[in-house]
Design a protein around this motif. Sequence first.
Motif, PDB file in Angstrom:
ATOM      1  N   PRO A 213       0.838  -1.210   0.000  1.00 44.06           N
ATOM      2  CA  PRO A 213       0.000   0.000   0.000  1.00 44.06           C
ATOM      3  C   PRO A 213       0.868   1.255   0.000  1.00 44.06           C
ATOM      4  CG  PRO A 213      -0.741  -1.566   1.676  1.00 44.06           C
ATOM      5  CD  PRO A 213       0.560  -2.089   1.146  1.00 44.06           C
ATOM      6  N   ALA A 214       0.329   2.323  -0.553  1.00 47.14           N
ATOM      7  CA  ALA A 214       1.094   3.576  -0.644  1.00 47.14           C
ATOM      8  C   ALA A 214       1.451   4.126   0.729  1.00 47.14           C
ATOM      9  CB  ALA A 214       0.300   4.609  -1.430  1.00 47.14           C
ATOM     10  N   THR A 215       0.704   3.721   1.761  1.00 47.46           N
ATOM     11  CA  THR A 215       0.968   4.207   3.116  1.00 47.46           C
ATOM     12  C   THR A 215       2.124   3.474   3.794  1.00 47.46           C
ATOM     13  OG1 THR A 215      -0.730   2.674   3.931  1.00 47.46           O
ATOM     14  CG2 THR A 215      -1.412   4.961   3.508  1.00 47.46           C
ATOM     15  N   GLU A 216       2.576   2.359   3.214  1.00 50.28           N
ATOM     16  CA  GLU A 216       3.674   1.596   3.819  1.00 50.28           C
ATOM     17  C   GLU A 216       5.006   2.254   3.462  1.00 50.28           C
ATOM     18  OE1 GLU A 216       5.732  -0.215   5.975  1.00 50.28           O
ATOM     19  OE2 GLU A 216       3.832  -1.309   5.972  1.00 50.28           O
ATOM     20  N   ILE A 217       5.708   2.724   4.484  1.00 52.84           N
ATOM     21  CA  ILE A 217       6.979   3.425   4.243  1.00 52.84           C
ATOM     22  C   ILE A 217       8.140   2.753   4.970  1.00 52.84           C
ATOM     23  CG2 ILE A 217       5.885   5.662   3.817  1.00 52.84           C
ATOM     24  CD1 ILE A 217       6.611   6.406   6.727  1.00 52.84           C
ATOM     25  N   ARG A 218       7.860   1.623   5.616  1.00 50.15           N
ATOM     26  CA  ARG A 218       8.899   1.003   6.444  1.00 50.15           C
ATOM     27  C   ARG A 218       9.768   0.066   5.619  1.00 50.15           C
ATOM     28  NH1 ARG A 218       4.740  -0.815  11.009  1.00 50.15           N
ATOM     29  NH2 ARG A 218       3.543  -1.083   9.079  1.00 50.15           N
ATOM     30  N   PHE A 219      10.673   0.674   4.870  1.00 51.60           N
ATOM     31  CA  PHE A 219      11.667  -0.058   4.102  1.00 51.60           C
ATOM     32  C   PHE A 219      13.043   0.492   4.462  1.00 51.60           C
ATOM     33  CE2 PHE A 219       8.536  -2.037   1.493  1.00 51.60           C
ATOM     34  CZ  PHE A 219       7.558  -1.079   1.227  1.00 51.60           C
ATOM     35  N   ASN A 220      14.049  -0.331   4.244  1.00 52.41           N
ATOM     36  CA  ASN A 220      15.411   0.133   4.487  1.00 52.41           C
ATOM     37  C   ASN A 220      16.319  -0.529   3.465  1.00 52.41           C
ATOM     38  OD1 ASN A 220      18.157  -0.404   6.472  1.00 52.41           O
ATOM     39  ND2 ASN A 220      17.327   1.657   6.301  1.00 52.41           N
ATOM     40  N   LEU A 221      17.220   0.248   2.887  1.00 54.29           N
ATOM     41  CA  LEU A 221      18.117  -0.273   1.859  1.00 54.29           C
ATOM     42  C   LEU A 221      19.554   0.066   2.218  1.00 54.29           C
ATOM     43  CD1 LEU A 221      18.268  -1.689  -0.930  1.00 54.29           C
ATOM     44  CD2 LEU A 221      18.158   0.589  -1.964  1.00 54.29           C
ATOM     45  N   LEU A 222      20.397  -0.956   2.295  1.00 50.91           N
ATOM     46  CA  LEU A 222      21.807  -0.791   2.601  1.00 50.91           C
ATOM     47  C   LEU A 222      22.649  -1.304   1.442  1.00 50.91           C
ATOM     48  CD1 LEU A 222      21.849  -2.080   6.303  1.00 50.91           C
ATOM     49  CD2 LEU A 222      22.034   0.294   5.573  1.00 50.91           C
ATOM     50  N   ALA A 223      23.609  -0.499   1.019  1.00 51.59           N
ATOM     51  CA  ALA A 223      24.539  -0.928  -0.032  1.00 51.59           C
ATOM     52  C   ALA A 223      25.767  -1.558   0.614  1.00 51.59           C
ATOM     53  CB  ALA A 223      24.950   0.268  -0.881  1.00 51.59           C
ATOM     54  N   VAL A 224      26.211  -2.663   0.046  1.00 52.61           N
ATOM     55  CA  VAL A 224      27.449  -3.330   0.475  1.00 52.61           C
ATOM     56  C   VAL A 224      28.554  -2.810  -0.436  1.00 52.61           C
ATOM     57  CG1 VAL A 224      28.514  -5.534   1.067  1.00 52.61           C
ATOM     58  CG2 VAL A 224      26.008  -5.358   0.915  1.00 52.61           C
ATOM     59  N   VAL A 225      29.493  -2.031   0.109  1.00 47.43           N
ATOM     60  CA  VAL A 225      30.457  -1.323  -0.728  1.00 47.43           C
ATOM     61  C   VAL A 225      31.874  -1.483  -0.183  1.00 47.43           C
ATOM     62  CG1 VAL A 225      28.709   0.369  -1.404  1.00 47.43           C
ATOM     63  CG2 VAL A 225      30.214   0.872   0.518  1.00 47.43           C
ATOM     64  N   ARG A 226      32.826  -1.136  -1.031  1.00 49.48           N
ATOM     65  CA  ARG A 226      34.217  -1.069  -0.594  1.00 49.48           C
ATOM     66  C   ARG A 226      34.371   0.042   0.434  1.00 49.48           C
ATOM     67  NH1 ARG A 226      39.078   1.450  -3.918  1.00 49.48           N
ATOM     68  NH2 ARG A 226      40.883   0.278  -3.166  1.00 49.48           N
ATOM     69  N   ASP A 227      35.213  -0.192   1.439  1.00 48.22           N
ATOM     70  CA  ASP A 227      35.479   0.790   2.489  1.00 48.22           C
ATOM     71  C   ASP A 227      35.751   2.156   1.857  1.00 48.22           C
ATOM     72  OD1 ASP A 227      36.536   2.341   4.567  1.00 48.22           O
ATOM     73  OD2 ASP A 227      37.540   0.646   5.503  1.00 48.22           O
ATOM     74  N   LEU A 228      34.902   3.131   2.158  1.00 43.15           N
ATOM     75  CA  LEU A 228      35.011   4.445   1.537  1.00 43.15           C
ATOM     76  C   LEU A 228      36.273   5.197   1.947  1.00 43.15           C
ATOM     77  CD1 LEU A 228      31.284   5.587   1.789  1.00 43.15           C
ATOM     78  CD2 LEU A 228      32.500   4.754  -0.226  1.00 43.15           C
ATOM     79  N   ARG A 229      36.903   4.792   3.035  1.00 44.13           N
ATOM     80  CA  ARG A 229      38.143   5.450   3.455  1.00 44.13           C
ATOM     81  C   ARG A 229      39.283   5.131   2.495  1.00 44.13           C
ATOM     82  NH1 ARG A 229      38.472   3.166   9.455  1.00 44.13           N
ATOM     83  NH2 ARG A 229      38.096   1.300   8.185  1.00 44.13           N
ATOM     84  N   ILE A 230      39.227   3.949   1.895  1.00 42.28           N
ATOM     85  CA  ILE A 230      40.294   3.551   0.970  1.00 42.28           C
ATOM     86  C   ILE A 230      40.313   4.474  -0.236  1.00 42.28           C
ATOM     87  CG2 ILE A 230      41.121   1.714  -0.551  1.00 42.28           C
ATOM     88  CD1 ILE A 230      39.918  -0.301   1.425  1.00 42.28           C
ATOM     89  N   ALA A 232      39.044   7.465  -0.455  1.00 38.12           N
ATOM     90  CA  ALA A 232      39.405   8.822  -0.024  1.00 38.12           C
ATOM     91  C   ALA A 232      40.918   8.973   0.074  1.00 38.12           C
ATOM     92  CB  ALA A 232      38.738   9.136   1.314  1.00 38.12           C
ATOM     93  N   ARG A 233      41.600   7.945   0.603  1.00 37.86           N
ATOM     94  CA  ARG A 233      43.069   7.999   0.690  1.00 37.86           C
ATOM     95  C   ARG A 233      43.693   7.971  -0.704  1.00 37.86           C
ATOM     96  NH1 ARG A 233      42.270   3.818   4.713  1.00 37.86           N
ATOM     97  NH2 ARG A 233      42.287   4.706   6.822  1.00 37.86           N
ATOM     98  N   GLU A 234      43.130   7.149  -1.602  1.00 38.21           N
ATOM     99  CA  GLU A 234      43.696   6.999  -2.947  1.00 38.21           C
ATOM    100  C   GLU A 234      43.665   8.311  -3.719  1.00 38.21           C
ATOM    101  OE1 GLU A 234      42.611   2.266  -3.766  1.00 38.21           O
ATOM    102  OE2 GLU A 234      41.310   3.859  -4.532  1.00 38.21           O
ATOM    103  N   ILE A 235      42.604   9.101  -3.532  1.00 34.55           N
ATOM    104  CA  ILE A 235      42.484  10.353  -4.296  1.00 34.55           C
ATOM    105  C   ILE A 235      42.909  11.567  -3.470  1.00 34.55           C
ATOM    106  CG2 ILE A 235      40.641   9.398  -5.730  1.00 34.55           C
ATOM    107  CD1 ILE A 235      38.649  11.060  -4.106  1.00 34.55           C
ATOM    108  N   GLY A 236      43.337  11.316  -2.229  1.00 34.10           N
ATOM    109  CA  GLY A 236      43.812  12.412  -1.391  1.00 34.10           C
ATOM    110  C   GLY A 236      42.723  13.334  -0.893  1.00 34.10           C
TER     111      GLY A 236
END
Length: 312
Positions: A213-230, A232-236
């Motif tokens: 139903p359009a009233t249902e908003i209880r969803f959650n989406l998580l992306a499985v990704v490479r560590d974002l710190r890596i 950031a370090r690579e591009i300075g």
Amino acid sequence: MSGGWNTIESDAGVFTYLIEKLGVKDVQFEELMTLEPEELRQAGQIYGVIFLFKYPTGEARSDTPKDGTFDYDAAENIFFAAQTIQNACGTQALLSVLLNKDGEVDIGKDLREFKEFTTAFPSDLRGDALSNSDLIREVHNSFARSSPFVDETQRAATEDDDVYHFIAYASINDKLYELDGLQPAPIFHGPCTVHEFPDKIIPVLQRRIARYPATEIRFNLLAVVRDLRIHAREIGDMEKLEEEEHKRTEWQWENALRRHNFVGFVGELLKGVVKDKLAQSPEAYNKWVEDAKKKTKRRVEERQKQGIAGDD
């Protein structure tokens, strides 16, 4: 089995430190706020997504999925485990992504041995092996929110409960798969390279959400990704690196809080307040109690005026 599985939250910090504790290296989870391919691309190198939704407990199982097709051959050729126990689906979903990305991701010694041990198993036995893994269960339970009141393992869900379920989506062997341990096999959603994944996964998720139903908003989406710190370090990018390090600090603090319940602390605090009021005088204590009753009564009346039922 030597113990039960407790409920864990769908939270990027919980999942990130859970897999680190299992030995996975250089992977994190990012919560997605929109169903836009561009937001998914901005998360960097993507291994898959974890989707949380309200599960219809009274829904009958079907021989055909509502979207896509069952791939029974893939059930034996990729890592796919049947869900055989309540409350394990969050960890099972993230392992469904990571164990199918062994080679792209360093999943660590323990998970690699588990995958090799279960390679020749059918999906139901893989599910049993996962449910009976002391290591995986103990790490999973270490991230459950502490509660002195409820043992999550002792009561099965009924049709009246709000039950939530985790499933995984990933590009595996250039095919888009939905990996749901409550289904008899992986669900095939068409050809999909890793590069195409952000564009191909969004319509699948949109179709699934559209069944509610359009009233249902209880969803959650998580992306499985490479560590974002890596990256950031690579591009300075020191600003991004500092932001990610700060995020990790917050996650560690939140995870530490989850491992403790504060009922005893609150009880002792209230005892101290009461003792202090009594030390002032019985009259001061009685006035404090009466003032509290009046405030509570006013709040209940205000909630009733707004059409919100008060607690019994």
